[in-house]
Design a protein around this motif. Sequence first.
Motif, mmCIF file in Angstrom:
data_model
loop_
_atom_site.group_PDB
_atom_site.id
_atom_site.type_symbol
_atom_site.label_atom_id
_atom_site.label_comp_id
_atom_site.label_asym_id
_atom_site.label_seq_id
_atom_site.Cartn_x
_atom_site.Cartn_y
_atom_site.Cartn_z
ATOM 1 N N LEU A 140 26.869 1.354 22.222
ATOM 2 C CA LEU A 140 27.474 2.661 21.966
ATOM 3 C C LEU A 140 28.067 2.726 20.560
ATOM 4 C CD1 LEU A 140 29.199 3.307 25.417
ATOM 5 C CD2 LEU A 140 27.319 4.625 24.420
ATOM 6 N N ARG A 141 28.755 1.624 20.147
ATOM 7 C CA ARG A 141 29.307 1.604 18.794
ATOM 8 C C ARG A 141 28.181 1.724 17.752
ATOM 9 N NH1 ARG A 141 32.831 -2.157 21.302
ATOM 10 N NH2 ARG A 141 31.544 -3.931 20.626
ATOM 11 N N LEU A 142 27.088 1.008 18.066
ATOM 12 C CA LEU A 142 25.950 1.087 17.162
ATOM 13 C C LEU A 142 25.353 2.490 17.143
ATOM 14 C CD1 LEU A 142 23.999 -0.400 15.298
ATOM 15 C CD2 LEU A 142 22.648 -1.028 17.324
ATOM 16 N N GLN A 143 25.349 3.144 18.296
ATOM 17 C CA GLN A 143 24.817 4.504 18.374
ATOM 18 C C GLN A 143 25.664 5.479 17.551
ATOM 19 O OE1 GLN A 143 24.471 5.515 22.499
ATOM 20 N NE2 GLN A 143 22.660 4.237 22.837
ATOM 21 N N HIS A 144 27.025 5.301 17.607
ATOM 22 C CA HIS A 144 27.889 6.179 16.808
ATOM 23 C C HIS A 144 27.563 6.024 15.314
ATOM 24 C CE1 HIS A 144 30.335 7.884 19.946
ATOM 25 N NE2 HIS A 144 30.679 6.675 20.434
ATOM 26 N N THR A 145 27.385 4.756 14.910
ATOM 27 C CA THR A 145 27.034 4.515 13.507
ATOM 28 C C THR A 145 25.706 5.189 13.174
ATOM 29 O OG1 THR A 145 28.164 2.375 13.609
ATOM 30 C CG2 THR A 145 26.623 2.722 11.797
#
Length: 284
Positions: A140-145
Motif C-alpha cells: 500500500l505504501r508503495l502504491q501511494h508512492t
Amino acid sequence: MKRVVATARGRVQRVGYREHVYNETFERDISGYVKNLDTGEVEIVAEGGEQDLRDFISEINIIRRPIAVKSFTVRWEEATGEYATFEITRGDSQEEIAERMDYAGKVLHSIDMKLDQSLQLQHTMLDKQDQMLDKQDQGLRLQHTMLDKQDQMLDKQDQMLDKQDQGLRLQHTMLDKQDQGLRLQHTMLDKQDQMLDKQDQGLQLQHTMLDKQDQMLDKQDQGLQLRHTMLDKQDQMLQIGIETKEEILGLRKDTGKYLDDEFKEIKKELAAIKGALARAGIQV
C-alpha cells in the motif's frame, strides 16, 4: 470365467479390510466371498472375467493406513458358478462387534490425528497470513508512492493530449481533402465502368459475328467436301472414258487388220477363179 482363491496376511483383521474388498467388487462382475480366518488371515474367493479379477487383485493387495497387507498369495482355478453375488462372511456376533469397535476406535484416532494436523496447518496459515498482511502494508505504501508518480504522469499526458488534439484537427483537414479526392476517383471509376460496359457489349457483338463466321466456314467446308467428292467422281469417269477409248482403238485396229487379211484372201481367191475361168476360155 476364472476363479481366484487368495489369502491376505498382515494387518488385515479389525481394520475394515473385508469392507474394502467388498467395495472393490461394486463396479466389477465378480461373485464370491471374503471372510476372516482363525489364523488372523483373510480369505478371498472370487469368480469373474480374468481382466476383472486381475484388476480386483491389484486393488486389494494394498498398504493403506490402517490396512497393511504384508503377504498376498493367489491361486487360479476354473470357475464353478456357485456364487450369485459377492458377500462378506461374518463370524459370531461378539467377534464382529469387537472388530467393528476396534475399527471405529482406529477411525476416531485417525480423525483426532487429522484434526491435530489441521490445527497445526491453520496456525501455519495464520502465520503466513500475518506475513502477507505485512507485505500488503508495504504494498500500500508503495502504491501511494506510485499514485503520486501517476499524477505527475497524468499531467504530462494532458499536455500530450492537447498536442494530439491539434494533430487530430490537422488530420481532419487532411481527411476532408482525401474525401474530396475519393469522390473524384469514384466519379472517374463510374465513367470507367460505363466504358467497360460498352466494351463488353462490343465484345458480345464480336463474339456473335465470330459465331456466324464459324457457321459460314463450316458450310464452306461442307461445300468444298462436296466439290472434292464430285471431282473424284469426274476423275473416275474420265479414267473410265480413257480406258474405253483405248479399248475401242484396239478393237478398231484388230478389226481393220482382220478385214485386210480377209480382203487379201478374197482377192487371192478371185484371182484364182479368174485364172481358172480364163483357162476355160470364159471371159469375165
